[in-house]
Design an enzyme around this catalytic site. Structure first.
Site, PDB file in Angstrom:
ATOM      1  N   LYS B  78       0.850  -1.198   0.000  1.00 55.45           N
ATOM      2  CA  LYS B  78       0.000   0.000   0.000  1.00 55.45           C
ATOM      3  C   LYS B  78       0.887   1.250   0.000  1.00 55.45           C
ATOM      4  CE  LYS B  78      -3.815   2.133   2.632  1.00 55.45           C
ATOM      5  NZ  LYS B  78      -4.670   2.016   3.835  1.00 55.45           N
ATOM      6  N   SER B 153      -9.583   2.087   3.097  1.00 52.48           N
ATOM      7  CA  SER B 153      -8.721   2.813   2.189  1.00 52.48           C
ATOM      8  C   SER B 153      -7.706   1.922   1.469  1.00 52.48           C
ATOM      9  CB  SER B 153      -7.952   3.897   2.954  1.00 52.48           C
ATOM     10  OG  SER B 153      -7.094   3.306   3.915  1.00 52.48           O
ATOM     11  N   SER B 177      -9.827  -0.289   7.370  1.00 56.93           N
ATOM     12  CA  SER B 177      -9.313  -0.128   5.998  1.00 56.93           C
ATOM     13  C   SER B 177      -8.661  -1.373   5.400  1.00 56.93           C
ATOM     14  CB  SER B 177      -8.319   1.036   5.938  1.00 56.93           C
ATOM     15  OG  SER B 177      -9.017   2.242   6.036  1.00 56.93           O
TER      16      SER B 177
END
Lengths: 97, 488
Positions: B78, B153, B177
């Site tokens: 990420k 996210s 997330s």
């Protein structure tokens, strides 16, 4: 908690404290949204928290400070390698103002 | 998909170590899949295919190293985690050209274990969002249905796994997330106990809430990643110094769920839960009972206050953490500022997206002198009551189970105009971040109405990852097979 809702001027004032400059359109939009969100947050008033110790982090151990010894984890070349500009010794930064 | 890319991490690793597949072949299979799927899915930001191939070639020359649990395995990180010499933007324009000279601890550990980083995953800007629609660069689509969101996210991490672009991805979880995109994309996502995985090198959003964790195709794969990234780090003062169990070995110790008590909080199973999610999750609980688990009702009475508590704390911490992005120290700098304050203001205004600005403003407001006690301190007090709630619930059960999200993935753009409605989607995941306990989402079926994946959330007491992963592993192996839709 506040019963007074945020006006567009107050939104602009808080934004300026946070170093943000909102357009008129955005002030209007945010004022509506922020009032909605803050009103929702007011539901926390339903709970009596007198004498409850606040919990600021799930980890409540005492932070152990490292010994105050100079260490060198990275070389100058490594640190400068990805900088947009350098003179081989220091970062070269654009003029700020 | 090529047959290689359909393997789990554990399977591909076995083939790599046996020399039946080379690291170059594994990387090429992923890069081919990226080329094929990425134009539609848009899960990735910086791609590092050339360097990944070079590294794979060098590794192949030296030969497989069985001591490395991820030798030759392509992974995606990420974009909130610092990666040496690979752009790290955090999904924001303000960090558009930021190339760190160091790796986050979790990334360094993956590399030491032999993993090959092939790309960075798209994300909501500064991890603020539940859909990956808040990225400054692109909106990621759900590989199961391109018209729907992948969750957020860590939506890029979830989508890249679901699309077969890599064998594992790292995500971060501040309010759900990891678990939300895992649920929406039909993969396994684990949020470890706060302090279990070092946050060094992670760009902070809510420092007391953020935690790094794996997203994979199977529970065993997540256990393998967690084995590598868990552990104390002297560079992170919130990292906890306690022994890390061998999660992989622990999985083999349990073949059924006998002796295990699962708590079912009434607050998670009632009003607001969609019929299809409820049905799939209830079927999984029924299966758990068939496998020997006992279920008991538990009460998490503070659940209705979780969203308000969370957003006050998260936004307060965000406003503080993001104050460092001022146009001086990192990234974007406004070109037409007249004086210093003007430079700060213009740089931040030009580079931060709407959601980030909204959260910074609320955070600044709730921390301001007149409102600190009324909002931030009050929320911190309720946070303690929430932890008491969970600790009491865990007196009568080993794990707690509930849905990861009230619905399956919803259409792109459906909730963007109403931030509060968007925040409410996190209702089942947020509490665990506030109390610091571990949780995970396990795919348990496909919703009858939307034909989209449904995730069951398992929650454990602090440092109870072993039991949680064991139970998920048993369930995963015994649930009826369901094929996930793929539309790319």
């Amino acid at each position: 908690m506040s019963d007074v809702k945020l006006s567009t001027d107050e939104v602009a004032k808080v934004a300026s404290l946070a170093r943000l400059d909102l357009s008129e359109e955005k002030k209007e939009l945010f004022a509506g949204q922020l009032n909605n969100i803050l009103s929702y947050m007011d539901k926390l008033n339903e709970i009596d928290t007198k004498d409850v110790e606040p919990m600021f982090s799930p980890v409540e151990h005492t932070t152990v400070l490292r010994k105050d010894v100079v260490t060198k984890e990275h070389t100058r070349d490594e640190i400068l390698a990805n900088a947009p500009d350098s003179d081989g010794q220091y970062f070269v930064v654009p003029r700020i103002v | 998909m090529s047959s290689l890319i359909e393997k789990s991490l554990t399977e591909i690793h076995s083939l790599l170590i046996a020399g039946e597949v080379t690291a170059v072949e594994a990387v090429k299979a992923c890069l081919d899949q990226i080329e094929k799927t990425e134009p539609k899915i848009k899960a990735l930001l910086a791609k590092d295919g050339e360097n990944a191939l070079k590294l794979a070639e060098e590794m192949d020359k030296q030969g497989p190293d069985a001591s490395k649990p991820l030798w030759g395995v392509p992974v995606v990180i990420k974009d909130v985690l610092a990666t040496k010499d690979i752009t790290t933007t955090c999904g924001s324009k303000i960090l558009e050209n930021f190339v760190p000279f160091y790796d986050a601890t979790s990334v360094a550990k993956l590399k030491e274990a032999g993993a090959i980083i092939i790309a960075k995953a798209n994300m909501d800007e500064f991890a603020m969002g539940s859909t990956t629609e808040n990225s400054a660069y692109q909106t990621t689509c759900n590989p199961c249905d391109l018209s729907r969101v992948p969750g957020g996210s860590s939506g890029g991490s979830g989508a890249t796994i679901a699309a077969g672009q890599c064998f594992a991805a790292l995500g971060t979880d501040t309010g759900g997330s990891i678990r939300l995109p895992a649920s929406f994309c039909g993969c396994v996502g684990v949020k470890p106990t706060y302090g279990r995985v070092s946050r060094y090198g992670m760009i902070a959003y809510g420092s007391s809430l953020d935690q790094i964790g794996p997203m994979t195709r199977t529970v065993e794969d997540s256990a393998r990643i967690l084995n590598v990234i868990a552990g104390h780090d002297k560079r992170d003062s919130t990292s906890v110094n306690c022994e890390v169990p061998n999660y992989i070995e622990a999985l083999a110790e349990r073949t059924d769920l006998s002796g295990l008590t699962i708590g079912l909080p009434e607050e998670y199973w009632g009003e607001g839960l969609s019929e299809e999610v409820s049905e799939a999750c209830k079927n999984a609980i029924k299966k758990a009972e068939e496998l020997g688990a006992k279920t008991v009702p538990v009460k998490l009475s503070m659940t209705e206050y979780a969203i308000a508590t969370y957003y006050i704390i998260a936004m307060a911490e965000a406003s503080s953490n993001l104050s460092r992005f001022d146009g001086i120290r990192y990234g974007h700098r406004s070109k037409d500022a007249d004086e210093l304050i003007d430079l700060y203001t213009k740089s931040r205004t030009e580079a931060f997206g709407d959601e980030v600005q909204r959260r910074i403003i609320i955070g600044t407001y709730v921390l301001s002198a007149g409102y600190y006690d009324a909002y931030y301190c009050k929320a911190a007090q309720i946070r303690r009551l929430m932890r008491n709630d969970f600790e009491k619930a865990f007196e009568s059960c080993d794990l707690i189970a509930g849905p990861a999200c009230p619905t399956t993935a919803f259409p792109v753009g459906e909730l963007t105009a109403d931030p509060l409605q968007m925040y409410l989607m996190d209702i089942f995941t947020i509490s665990l971040n506030l109390v610091g306990m571990p949780g995970m989402s396990l795919p348990v079926g496909i919703g009858k109405d939307t034909n989209m994946p449904v995730g069951l959330q398992l929650m454990a007491p602090a440092f109870g990852e072993t039991t949680m992963l064991q139970a998920a592993n048993v369930l995963e192996k015994n649930l009826p097979d369901f094929s996930k839709p793929q539309k790319f």
